[in-house]
Scaffold this motif. Sequence first.
Motif, PDB file in Angstrom:
ATOM      1  N   ILE A  74       0.921  -1.481  -0.554  1.00 58.21           N
ATOM      2  CA  ILE A  74      -0.371   0.372  -0.318  1.00 58.21           C
ATOM      3  C   ILE A  74       0.477   1.302  -0.043  1.00 58.21           C
ATOM      4  CG2 ILE A  74      -1.742   1.184   1.439  1.00 58.21           C
ATOM      5  CD1 ILE A  74      -2.820  -1.474  -0.564  1.00 58.21           C
ATOM      6  N   VAL A  75       1.862   1.251   0.598  1.00 64.62           N
ATOM      7  CA  VAL A  75       2.788   2.661   0.463  1.00 64.62           C
ATOM      8  C   VAL A  75       3.184   3.063  -0.599  1.00 64.62           C
ATOM      9  CG1 VAL A  75       5.690   3.380   1.233  1.00 64.62           C
ATOM     10  CG2 VAL A  75       3.647   1.836   2.879  1.00 64.62           C
ATOM     11  N   SER A  76       3.393   2.186  -1.702  1.00 67.47           N
ATOM     12  CA  SER A  76       4.248   2.279  -3.019  1.00 67.47           C
ATOM     13  C   SER A  76       2.706   2.556  -3.824  1.00 67.47           C
ATOM     14  CB  SER A  76       4.262   1.780  -3.404  1.00 67.47           C
ATOM     15  OG  SER A  76       3.777   0.515  -3.821  1.00 67.47           O
ATOM     16  N   ILE A  77       2.107   2.623  -3.286  1.00 67.84           N
ATOM     17  CA  ILE A  77       0.484   3.093  -3.773  1.00 67.84           C
ATOM     18  C   ILE A  77       0.006   4.471  -3.755  1.00 67.84           C
ATOM     19  CG2 ILE A  77      -2.539   2.616  -4.158  1.00 67.84           C
ATOM     20  CD1 ILE A  77      -1.324  -0.404  -4.175  1.00 67.84           C
ATOM     21  N   VAL A  78      -0.116   4.577  -2.143  1.00 68.13           N
ATOM     22  CA  VAL A  78      -0.659   5.728  -1.429  1.00 68.13           C
ATOM     23  C   VAL A  78       0.425   6.648  -2.166  1.00 68.13           C
ATOM     24  CG1 VAL A  78      -0.862   6.763   0.965  1.00 68.13           C
ATOM     25  CG2 VAL A  78      -1.519   4.428   0.649  1.00 68.13           C
ATOM     26  N   LEU A  79       1.603   6.472  -2.049  1.00 67.05           N
ATOM     27  CA  LEU A  79       2.525   7.588  -2.311  1.00 67.05           C
ATOM     28  C   LEU A  79       2.167   8.405  -3.762  1.00 67.05           C
ATOM     29  CD1 LEU A  79       5.527   6.426  -0.980  1.00 67.05           C
ATOM     30  CD2 LEU A  79       4.486   8.039  -0.030  1.00 67.05           C
ATOM     31  N   ILE A  81      -1.155   9.830  -5.022  1.00 66.74           N
ATOM     32  CA  ILE A  81      -2.139   9.585  -4.503  1.00 66.74           C
ATOM     33  C   ILE A  81      -2.029  11.028  -4.625  1.00 66.74           C
ATOM     34  CG2 ILE A  81      -3.822  10.311  -2.696  1.00 66.74           C
ATOM     35  CD1 ILE A  81      -3.492   7.611  -1.839  1.00 66.74           C
ATOM     36  N   PRO A  82      -3.155  11.533  -5.749  1.00 67.86           N
ATOM     37  CA  PRO A  82      -3.297  13.182  -5.491  1.00 67.86           C
ATOM     38  C   PRO A  82      -3.077  13.345  -4.265  1.00 67.86           C
ATOM     39  CG  PRO A  82      -4.377  12.216  -6.536  1.00 67.86           C
ATOM     40  CD  PRO A  82      -3.733  10.964  -6.288  1.00 67.86           C
ATOM     41  N   ARG A  83      -3.025  14.756  -4.263  1.00 67.56           N
ATOM     42  CA  ARG A  83      -3.715  15.835  -2.427  1.00 67.56           C
ATOM     43  C   ARG A  83      -2.936  15.376  -1.769  1.00 67.56           C
ATOM     44  NH1 ARG A  83      -9.178  18.131  -2.913  1.00 67.56           N
ATOM     45  NH2 ARG A  83      -8.131  19.482  -1.535  1.00 67.56           N
ATOM     46  N   LEU A  84      -1.951  13.885  -1.218  1.00 73.43           N
ATOM     47  CA  LEU A  84      -1.156  13.163  -0.411  1.00 73.43           C
ATOM     48  C   LEU A  84      -0.657  14.738   0.444  1.00 73.43           C
ATOM     49  CD1 LEU A  84      -1.115  11.151   1.234  1.00 73.43           C
ATOM     50  CD2 LEU A  84       1.191  11.095   0.228  1.00 73.43           C
ATOM     51  N   SER A  85      -1.192  14.495   1.631  1.00 71.97           N
ATOM     52  CA  SER A  85      -0.516  15.565   2.729  1.00 71.97           C
ATOM     53  C   SER A  85       0.179  14.549   3.840  1.00 71.97           C
ATOM     54  CB  SER A  85      -0.876  16.558   3.442  1.00 71.97           C
ATOM     55  OG  SER A  85      -0.792  17.311   4.107  1.00 71.97           O
ATOM     56  N   ALA A  86       0.017  14.001   3.764  1.00 71.82           N
ATOM     57  CA  ALA A  86       0.561  13.379   4.951  1.00 71.82           C
ATOM     58  C   ALA A  86       0.294  11.512   4.950  1.00 71.82           C
ATOM     59  CB  ALA A  86       0.781  13.305   6.367  1.00 71.82           C
ATOM     60  N   LEU A  87       1.255  10.759   5.435  1.00 72.73           N
ATOM     61  CA  LEU A  87       1.123   9.116   5.633  1.00 72.73           C
ATOM     62  C   LEU A  87       1.786   8.979   7.504  1.00 72.73           C
ATOM     63  CD1 LEU A  87       0.614   6.306   4.577  1.00 72.73           C
ATOM     64  CD2 LEU A  87       2.943   6.298   3.452  1.00 72.73           C
TER      65      LEU A  87
END
Length: 108
Positions: A74-79, A81-87
Amino acid sequence: MATPEREYSLDYYLLDRLKFSGIDPANLADLVAIAVSLKHKYGIMPFAAAAQGHPIPNALIVRYIMEGITVNKIVSIVLDIPRLSALTIVPRGVPRTAQFEVAVTLGG
């Protein structure tokens, strides 16, 4: 005879829960659409969602519980994402060492 209940979608519940959060309705609809697309594309279901920002909320935090193997994927997918501010990835603790709480902050 019992009548079947109507089952609402995730975006309906998120919009209903967050409609009085103070986030601009157009911005909220975009952020909820991103969170719902994660569910539809990758099958990860959030267990919590909340507005973030002070004094005016402008971001959405969506929290997930995942197994260790899933977190790596999921980490590679989530990075991407447009408009991602923090993980934020936090281990659940000693009784559940293979589980992680993943907080995705969108917007902001």
